[in-house]
Design an enzyme around this catalytic site. Structure first.
Site, PDB file in Angstrom:
ATOM      1  N   LEU A   1       0.815  -1.219   0.000  1.00 56.32           N
ATOM      2  CA  LEU A   1       0.000   0.000   0.000  1.00 56.32           C
ATOM      3  C   LEU A   1       0.846   1.266   0.000  1.00 56.32           C
ATOM      4  O   LEU A   1       0.335   2.355  -0.150  1.00 56.32           O
ATOM      5  CB  LEU A   1      -0.931  -0.003   1.213  1.00 56.32           C
ATOM      6  CG  LEU A   1      -1.861  -1.222   1.298  1.00 56.32           C
ATOM      7  CD1 LEU A   1      -2.688  -1.169   2.570  1.00 56.32           C
ATOM      8  CD2 LEU A   1      -2.778  -1.273   0.080  1.00 56.32           C
TER       9      LEU A   1
ATOM     10  N   ASP B   1      -0.123  -9.691  -5.321  1.00 55.26           N
ATOM     11  CA  ASP B   1       1.258  -9.255  -5.094  1.00 55.26           C
ATOM     12  C   ASP B   1       1.437  -7.819  -5.586  1.00 55.26           C
ATOM     13  O   ASP B   1       2.484  -7.449  -6.121  1.00 55.26           O
ATOM     14  CB  ASP B   1       2.263 -10.196  -5.787  1.00 55.26           C
ATOM     15  CG  ASP B   1       3.659 -10.082  -5.183  1.00 55.26           C
ATOM     16  OD1 ASP B   1       3.775  -9.600  -4.045  1.00 55.26           O
ATOM     17  OD2 ASP B   1       4.626 -10.458  -5.858  1.00 55.26           O
TER      18      ASP B   1
END
Lengths: 428, 317
Positions: free
Chosen positions: A64, A306
């Protein structure tokens, strides 16, 4: 607030349910399927005619960008990307800047993500301080702060004794570890799979044994320590076979694979396309086929995005210097749909790999459609086609091997805990 | 997949690798080079092919010989030559590779000759330059060194006539060699029926036989009956460590000596891309012997590089 989702094709991968019906939501949960409960009066009706309703995606690995990317508001962009991709729960990788190695950092991340009200975020704690591979982090305290498991991400863990201690210590508390099986020394300097393509292109190679040697080590240490381990991002045929053998032998060993490795092989690198620079490297076609088989026979539990946003400055470089990773949250679902279509896999079976199976691994109530389950839903148009383009991706990460590719399946609505977290522009 | 080295007319617009080029283009380069060699022998050294063109030599990795021969070739073609020592300038200040390229384009560059430590760097540059700007790969990582391979092909053709009946052996560190890869592709494209690679397992890349070569670990076996022997340079940093125990042991088992060369055909020629480690991959008796054509390679190298750059300057937009 209660809601009626009408006339959608409802797929529940966990039970195999696949039928056009209605869903009734109340107080953030699914309260009925098919017929309205007594006294139910919907405040919102969502017409899902022609659309597919499935559990929100559960992604075992996404980056993130926070802590570290606050100046670019990365947390918000990446979580918007998540819900735009139908992802309602994701595990946040700990290789942030700084690494997620302190309870305060984990608490801050949780507070920020909860305030955004987008996808649910389950932090993975750093296995070692600053991911340096030498000192363990405070597993128990970090778990209290909200970490669901501990991972070294792609950072090297060269010292087998530290790995052994980590497994023993984690086993003390019943804490789960996520380990990327890659022998640091065997992989040193490598950027592509050790095979015909790397030989032709003259790229420093990561041999398949870098993965299998690490798996062998982990399996032996698991038996000794009793640790609960999930292997991250398997990439080789031999690795899949070793995991299958260990499972057949009674070891509770699970693993996942990235969606990129389900579709691609080293032959897709072409003329040094740095969008194909991934970690682990794209392996041979033979390895990719073994991964697809491993998903079907249950050796591989889940497919993850991923998701790794990489900026232009880090990607527009010679292949070996380019940062590894690809954006993935917004294309995970259509790519799983494409896999199902190509291999003639029943949708519930394929979709289980991004919903019920990872949810079960995490011990979540989410990931299924049943009465009482959280109303985390992904509603998509299975027929809509769209082309992956940097300018239309919401994520900060614009680089993926699938740029320019036409995909089928577009998310129209994403619901998290019964509220609409995403509506596709143009959805009715 | 499109070939980034050719335009829609099938003309060469960049020289990045010998792989994937049609034999027609390779022969065109060799034929053109023969013209410059003949002209040179007739006393005509200077040509106007690149008059008014700005050529930038960008050596991100050290080189003396290749850079010098490129500069000589450019000057013989009347180009405006600019050689940049990149390590000492821009990248040290944090400028990216593509920023450097775009800046030089803004200064009016027509052609870049690039050497870079990363495999594929010239492909990245070629993908981002303006139409009409040519890129020549002067060696990238372990990947390719096409002008070296072409001058080797020129040398072989000069001494052996053609490739159709030849057996060529490439000896030594194939794993790290961009020269070997480019030679293998050029030889197989030009119709050489048997290319052998000879070396210990630590110096041969995986699946190398898929490039169309036969693998030998025994030098004595591999040299039997060959027409051409190419010794590769063994970099100093590979001589000790996990790849090889010592330069001495390498010389004993893979070094080209007079006795071992006797296993090849009596008229076999010996080549080396330079610079040589005498007493390691090649003994002085062989390097300076009657079968050595190593200095001819250097001479032909200038003509071949002239040919490449001249052909690139003629391509249509």
């Amino acid at each position: 607030m209660n809601m009626l989702i009408q006339n959608g094709r409802v797929i529940d991968p966990a039970s195999g349910f696949d039928s056009v019906t209605d869903l009734y939501l109340d107080q953030g949960r699914i309260v009925a399927i098919g017929a309205a409960p007594a006294g139910f009066k919907e405040e919102i009706t969502l017409d899902a005619k022609g659309l597919t309703v499935m559990p929100g995606l559960v992604d075992l690995a996404a980056r993130l960008g926070e802590p570290g990317g606050e100046h670019k508001n990365k947390l918000q962009s990446e979580l918007k990307a998540a819900v735009a991709g139908g992802v309602t729960t994701l595990c946040a990788m700990p290789d942030t800047k700084p690494a997620l190695d302190q309870p305060s950092l984990v608490q801050m991340l949780r507070q920020k993500t909860e305030a955004l009200g987008l996808a649910r975020v389950l932090p993975l704690g750093a296995l070692t301080r600053s991911l340096e591979g030498t000192e363990l982090t405070e597993f128990a305290k970090l778990r209290e702060a909200g970490c669901v498991a501990f991972s070294q991400a792609d950072a090297p863990l060269a010292d087998t004794r530290v790995l052994y201690r980590a497994m023993q210590y984690a086993a003390t508390y019943g804490i789960a570890l996520r380990l990327r099986p890659q022998d640091v020394c065997l992989a040193a300097g490598g950027v592509a799979h050790d095979g015909q393509v790397a030989t032709r292109l003259g790229l420093p190679a990561v041999p398949a044994v870098a993965e299998t040697v690490a798996i062998a080590t982990i399996v032996i240490l698991m038996r000794d320590s009793g640790a609960c381990v999930h292997l991250e991002r398997i990439s080789t045929q031999e690795g899949v076979a070793m995991i299958a053998a260990a499972r057949a032998d009674g070891l509770k060993l699970t693993c996942d694979v990235s969606i990129n490795h389900v579709h691609l092989a080293d032959t897709d690198i072409g003329y040094f396309d740095s969008n194909m620079r991934l970690s682990p490297p794209l392996r041979s076609v033979r390895d990719r086929d073994a991964i697809q088989q491993g998903l079907l026979d249950g050796t591989i539990t889940a497919i993850c995005s991923d998701h790794t946003p990489v900026g232009n400055d880090d990607k527009l470089l010679p292949f070996g210097e380019a940062a590894a990773g690809a954006t993935g949250l917004e294309i995970l679902l259509p790519l799983v749909l494409a896999w199902a279509e190509q291999k003639q896999i029943a949708l519930p079976i394929a979709l289980a790999k991004i919903t019920s199976a990872p949810a079960m691994l995490l011990g979540l109530e989410a990931g299924q459609i049943k009465v009482g389950a959280p109303a985390d839903l992904c509603i998509f148009d299975a027929h809509a086609t769209w082309r992956v383009a940097a300018e239309t991706l919401i994520s900060n990460g614009k680089h993926t091997p699938f740029v320019g590719v036409e995909l089928r399946g577009r998310v129209q609505y994403t619901l998290v805990g019964g509220h609409i977290a995403y509506t596709e522009p143009g959805a009715a | 997949m499109y070939n980034p080295q050719l335009n829609q007319h099938g003309e060469l617009i960049h020289l990045l690798s010998t792989e994937g080029l049609p034999a027609r283009i390779l022969r065109q380069i060799l034929d053109k080079a023969a013209g410059y060699v003949a002209a040179g022998e007739a006393g005509e050294k200077k040509h106007a092919d690149l008059a008014g063109k700005s050529v930038f030599n960008l050596f991100f990795e050290n080189s003396t010989r290749t850079r010098t021969t490129f500069e000589i070739a450019q000057k013989r073609l009347s180009a405006d030559v600019h050689s940049l020592n990149i390590q000492a300038s821009s990248t040290a200040k944090g400028e990216t590779l593509l920023d450097t390229i775009h800046n030089l384009e803004a200064m009016g560059a027509d052609m870049f000759v690039v050497r870079h430590a990363e495999s594929g760097a010239p492909f990245l540059i070629a993908k981002h330059v303006k139409p009409g700007v040519a890129v020549v790969n002067a060696g990238d990582g372990r990947h390719a060194h096409p002008t070296q391979a072409l001058l080797d092909m020129y040398t072989i053709r000069h001494f052996k006539g053609d490739f159709q009946n030849l057996t060529v052996a490439i000896v030594g560190d194939i794993l790290h060699s961009r020269v070997a890869r480019s030679q293998i592709h050029a030889l197989t494209t030009l119709g050489c029926p048997e290319v052998r690679v000879i070396g210990p397992k630590t110096l041969l890349p995986r699946d190398v036989e898929q490039l169309g070569v036969q693998v030998f670990h025994d030098l004595n076996e591999g040299l039997k009956g060959v027409d051409v022997v190419i010794a590769l340079r063994l970099q100093n940093e590979r001589m000790n460590g996990a790849l090889l125990p010592s330069a001495n042991e390498f010389n004993q088992f893979y070094g080209l000596s007079k006795e071992k060369l006797a296993l090849a055909k009596p008229d076999a020629i010996v080549m080396h891309p330079g610079p040589m480690n005498r007493g390691v991959e090649i003994d002085s008796a062989v390097a300076d012997g009657a079968q050595s054509v190593i200095l001819d390679q250097v001479t032909f190298g200038i003509a071949v590089r002239m040919a490449v750059m001249s052909i690139l300057s003629e391509a249509r937009l």
